[in-house]
Design an enzyme around this catalytic site. Structure first.
Site, PDB file in Angstrom:
ATOM      1  N   ASP A 122       4.573 -23.173 -69.958  1.00 48.74           N
ATOM      2  CA  ASP A 122       4.988 -24.047 -68.862  1.00 48.74           C
ATOM      3  C   ASP A 122       5.441 -23.284 -67.624  1.00 48.74           C
ATOM      4  O   ASP A 122       5.543 -23.862 -66.536  1.00 48.74           O
ATOM      5  CB  ASP A 122       6.118 -24.975 -69.320  1.00 48.74           C
ATOM      6  CG  ASP A 122       5.592 -26.116 -70.152  1.00 48.74           C
ATOM      7  OD1 ASP A 122       4.430 -26.475 -69.952  1.00 48.74           O
ATOM      8  OD2 ASP A 122       6.335 -26.637 -70.994  1.00 48.74           O
ATOM      9  N   HIS A 145      10.422 -29.832 -74.284  1.00 50.56           N
ATOM     10  CA  HIS A 145       9.032 -29.747 -74.779  1.00 50.56           C
ATOM     11  C   HIS A 145       8.129 -29.796 -73.544  1.00 50.56           C
ATOM     12  O   HIS A 145       8.012 -28.814 -72.832  1.00 50.56           O
ATOM     13  CB  HIS A 145       8.825 -30.898 -75.767  1.00 50.56           C
ATOM     14  CG  HIS A 145       7.581 -30.853 -76.582  1.00 50.56           C
ATOM     15  ND1 HIS A 145       6.663 -29.853 -76.508  1.00 50.56           N
ATOM     16  CD2 HIS A 145       7.103 -31.707 -77.540  1.00 50.56           C
ATOM     17  CE1 HIS A 145       5.669 -30.091 -77.362  1.00 50.56           C
ATOM     18  NE2 HIS A 145       5.925 -31.223 -78.005  1.00 50.56           N
ATOM     19  N   HIS A 166      10.864 -19.887 -76.680  1.00 49.70           N
ATOM     20  CA  HIS A 166      10.006 -20.719 -77.506  1.00 49.70           C
ATOM     21  C   HIS A 166      10.499 -20.663 -78.938  1.00 49.70           C
ATOM     22  O   HIS A 166      10.962 -19.608 -79.387  1.00 49.70           O
ATOM     23  CB  HIS A 166       8.553 -20.231 -77.439  1.00 49.70           C
ATOM     24  CG  HIS A 166       7.583 -21.254 -77.892  1.00 49.70           C
ATOM     25  ND1 HIS A 166       7.246 -21.422 -79.210  1.00 49.70           N
ATOM     26  CD2 HIS A 166       6.908 -22.202 -77.195  1.00 49.70           C
ATOM     27  CE1 HIS A 166       6.394 -22.427 -79.301  1.00 49.70           C
ATOM     28  NE2 HIS A 166       6.172 -22.925 -78.107  1.00 49.70           N
TER      29      HIS A 166
HETATM   30  N1  CMC Z   1      16.946 -19.413 -70.920  1.00 54.92           N
HETATM   31  C1  CMC Z   1      18.068 -18.772 -71.325  1.00 54.92           C
HETATM   32  N2  CMC Z   1      18.430 -18.635 -72.615  1.00 54.92           N
HETATM   33  C2  CMC Z   1      17.625 -19.163 -73.542  1.00 54.92           C
HETATM   34  C3  CMC Z   1      16.434 -19.830 -73.198  1.00 54.92           C
HETATM   35  C4  CMC Z   1      16.113 -19.939 -71.837  1.00 54.92           C
HETATM   36  N3  CMC Z   1      15.025 -20.583 -71.439  1.00 54.92           N
HETATM   37  N4  CMC Z   1      15.837 -20.248 -74.330  1.00 54.92           N
HETATM   38  C5  CMC Z   1      16.623 -19.880 -75.340  1.00 54.92           C
HETATM   39  N5  CMC Z   1      17.694 -19.228 -74.866  1.00 54.92           N
HETATM   40  C6  CMC Z   1      18.799 -18.657 -75.649  1.00 54.92           C
HETATM   41  C7  CMC Z   1      19.765 -19.778 -76.042  1.00 54.92           C
HETATM   42  O1  CMC Z   1      20.768 -19.960 -75.057  1.00 54.92           O
HETATM   43  C8  CMC Z   1      20.322 -19.247 -77.334  1.00 54.92           C
HETATM   44  O2  CMC Z   1      21.306 -18.295 -77.036  1.00 54.92           O
HETATM   45  P1  CMC Z   1      22.591 -18.131 -77.982  1.00 54.92           P
HETATM   46  O3  CMC Z   1      22.049 -17.674 -79.310  1.00 54.92           O
HETATM   47  O4  CMC Z   1      23.402 -17.090 -77.277  1.00 54.92           O
HETATM   48  O5  CMC Z   1      23.252 -19.472 -78.041  1.00 54.92           O
HETATM   49  C9  CMC Z   1      19.130 -18.510 -77.957  1.00 54.92           C
HETATM   50  O6  CMC Z   1      18.267 -18.171 -76.868  1.00 54.92           O
HETATM   51  C10 CMC Z   1      18.356 -19.357 -78.949  1.00 54.92           C
HETATM   52  O7  CMC Z   1      18.107 -20.624 -78.352  1.00 54.92           O
HETATM   53  P2  CMC Z   1      17.718 -21.906 -79.187  1.00 54.92           P
HETATM   54  O8  CMC Z   1      17.851 -23.130 -78.354  1.00 54.92           O
HETATM   55  O9  CMC Z   1      18.441 -21.887 -80.500  1.00 54.92           O
HETATM   56  O10 CMC Z   1      16.232 -21.605 -79.499  1.00 54.92           O
HETATM   57  P3  CMC Z   1      15.132 -22.668 -79.778  1.00 54.92           P
HETATM   58  O11 CMC Z   1      14.096 -21.984 -80.560  1.00 54.92           O
HETATM   59  O12 CMC Z   1      15.678 -23.917 -80.359  1.00 54.92           O
HETATM   60  O13 CMC Z   1      14.656 -23.004 -78.275  1.00 54.92           O
HETATM   61  C11 CMC Z   1      13.410 -23.890 -76.524  1.00 54.92           C
HETATM   62  C12 CMC Z   1      13.374 -23.192 -77.893  1.00 54.92           C
HETATM   63  C13 CMC Z   1      11.978 -24.004 -76.003  1.00 54.92           C
HETATM   64  C14 CMC Z   1      13.979 -25.307 -76.702  1.00 54.92           C
HETATM   65  C15 CMC Z   1      14.303 -23.082 -75.547  1.00 54.92           C
HETATM   66  O14 CMC Z   1      13.810 -21.764 -75.446  1.00 54.92           O
HETATM   67  C16 CMC Z   1      14.414 -23.733 -74.185  1.00 54.92           C
HETATM   68  O15 CMC Z   1      15.225 -24.647 -74.000  1.00 54.92           O
HETATM   69  N6  CMC Z   1      13.579 -23.274 -73.188  1.00 54.92           N
HETATM   70  C17 CMC Z   1      13.589 -23.846 -71.880  1.00 54.92           C
HETATM   71  C18 CMC Z   1      12.691 -25.087 -71.874  1.00 54.92           C
HETATM   72  C19 CMC Z   1      11.227 -24.720 -71.976  1.00 54.92           C
HETATM   73  O16 CMC Z   1      10.739 -23.855 -71.259  1.00 54.92           O
HETATM   74  N7  CMC Z   1      10.501 -25.450 -72.836  1.00 54.92           N
HETATM   75  C20 CMC Z   1       9.051 -25.305 -72.979  1.00 54.92           C
HETATM   76  C21 CMC Z   1       8.665 -24.755 -74.313  1.00 54.92           C
HETATM   77  S1  CMC Z   1       6.950 -24.248 -74.332  1.00 54.92           S
HETATM   78  C22 CMC Z   1       6.084 -25.710 -74.270  1.00 54.92           C
HETATM   79  C23 CMC Z   1       5.926 -26.287 -75.625  1.00 54.92           C
HETATM   80  O17 CMC Z   1       5.204 -25.692 -76.453  1.00 54.92           O
HETATM   81  O18 CMC Z   1       6.512 -27.362 -75.838  1.00 54.92           O
END
Ligand code: CMC
Length: 379
Positions: A315, A223, A262
């Site tokens: 971010d 987050h 996201h």
């Molecule tokens: N880099 C590489 N792959 C990614 C990333 C990333 N940053 N984000 C998602 N993926 C891939 C993930 O590996 C998964 O692949 P697979 O289906 O092959 O397993 C797929 O995309 C879906 O990921 P998820 O975790 O199920 O998606 P989510 O909606 O739960 O994740 C997230 C959202 C923000 C937790 C994730 O994108 C992440 O960890 N990002 C990096 C941390 C980050 O930048 N966070 C700040 C978010 S913006 C600030 C806020 O509003 O809080």
């Protein structure tokens, strides 16, 4: 009902749990509106104070209303000396831990702490909006062996925040960039921290409790912690030509690229677009384009991910802006919190208005009918 008959919504993904009149997000098209006003208009034409008023009161203020609101904000910037003592006693902790503790402790000094009426909660939200920046910067001074810089009673919210870093009044362009950063962070629907604040408010806990909860949840790297990790990543990449290999290596080891992806945006995060311009401008102003060039190279290397709806998020650019402003890396998440107080406050107010205990279910998949064995007979 058996587990097979139950539809599990892991991570509550795509689940609507209530209605809101505060913030609209269209993740497919990359649209963000506060109270119906587009984030691009607000970032380019408004101020954090005006946006806070808009979020809290539901309309843009008249000149007189904004003047009165600004006056309340400026008058609320000081924090009790006992909070400074608490900060001193835990000065070695991470700034988010200090912020969480100090906000929780502030309730002991707020005469309206347990008053959950609409008007008292609004007043407390305004006070916390002003006190949180003072806490963050007081801790930063104290851990550096200095006395905290008294908050200004004249400067804008953004300018005062930077002023408390080193006692220098920032240039208009620097203050306006910080202002834009606070605007894009001011609210964001039912993200993890706002949802947690609502869960807290749903039990009829007070605003200090709900904001303390929001701060705790924001601290995680998925987050609010991402900006800090982006800066670490940019340093590790070192120069633009390394970006491709860096991303490839992360991909190979199944790690995530910080500042990308996201839960809601599957198109470009509109907040990121606003901050990208800011980094570009600031890099030029500071005569140090290298950080911006690395960010652009990482974005290029991440282009294949766009097909899967993974774009740069807010971010990704925020971290380098803070770095160029001379702000220590571990203050990046607290800055997110500084901007988010009006958002958490209005979400708590919305929750109170039509309150319901937030209490979902877990489907039990463990054992049943276990025989109880006395401790002396267990292996
Ligand atoms: N880099 C590489 N792959 C990614 C990333 C990333 N940053 N984000 C998602 N993926 C891939 C993930 O590996 C998964 O692949 P697979 O289906 O092959 O397993 C797929 O995309 C879906 O990921 P998820 O975790 O199920 O998606 P989510 O909606 O739960 O994740 C997230 C959202 C923000 C937790 C994730 O994108 C992440 O960890 N990002 C990096 C941390 C980050 O930048 N966070 C700040 C978010 S913006 C600030 C806020 O509003 O809080």
């Amino acid at each position: 009902m058996s587990d097979e008959d139950i539809k599990i919504h892991r991570g509550l993904n795509n689940v609507y749990f209530d209605r809101t009149k505060t913030t609209y997000i269209n993740g497919k098209e990359g649209v963000l509106e506060y109270r119906g006003y587009n984030i691009h208009d607000l970032s380019e034409k408004s101020s954090f104070e005006e946006v806070s008023y808009l979020l809290l009161y539901g309309k843009l203020p008249t000149k007189n209303e904004l003047d009165a609101f600004n006056k309340s904000l400026k008058e609320s910037r000081e924090i009790p000396s006992k909070i400074i003592d608490i900060i001193r006693s835990i000065k070695e902790s991470h700034p988010m831990d200090v912020l969480r503790t100090a906000v929780s402790a502030l309730s002991a000094f707020d005469e309206e702490a347990s008053d959950k009426s609409y008007d008292a909660t609004m007043r407390k939200g305004i006070r916390l909006t002003s006190q949180v920046p003072t806490i963050v910067m007081a801790h930063n001074a104290i851990r550096g062996g200095k006395d905290p810089i008294e908050p200004s009673k004249e400067l804008s919210h953004a300018a005062n925040f930077i002023y408390m870093l080193d006692g220098e009044i920032p240039s208009d362009s620097t203050a306006s960039l910080m202002d834009k950063d606070f605007i894009v962070h001011a609210d964001h629907g039912s993200n993890a921290s706002a949802f947690a604040a609502r869960v807290c408010a749903g039990t009829q806990a007070d605003l200090h409790s709900a904001i303390t909860t929001g701060i705790s949840v924001l601290s995680g790297p998925s987050h609010g912690g991402a900006a800090e990790n982006v800066m670490k990543m940019v340093k590790e990449v070192g120069s633009p030509e390394n970006a491709k290999d860096y991303v490839k290596n992360l991909q190979k080891s199944g790690e995530r690229v910080m500042g990308f992806g996201h839960r809601v945006y599957k198109a470009e995060d509109p907040r990121a677009a606003q901050l990208q311009e800011g980094v570009k401008f600031l890099s030029q102003e500071k005569g140090d384009p290298s950080w911006y060039e690395i960010l652009v190279a990482v974005m290029d290397a991440m282009k294949p991910y766009q097909r899967r709806g993974i774009h740069a998020n807010v971010d990704f650019f925020a971290g380098v802006i803070y770095h160029l402003l001379g702000i220590p890396t571990d203050l990046f998440v607290p800055i997110f919190a500084v901007g988010r107080i009006p958002g958490w406050t209005i979400q708590v107010l919305e929750q109170y208005k039509n309150n319901i205990l937030l209490r979902p279910l877990l489907s039990y998949t463990g054992e049943h009918q276990q025989e109880y064995i006395p401790i002396e007979n267990r292996k």
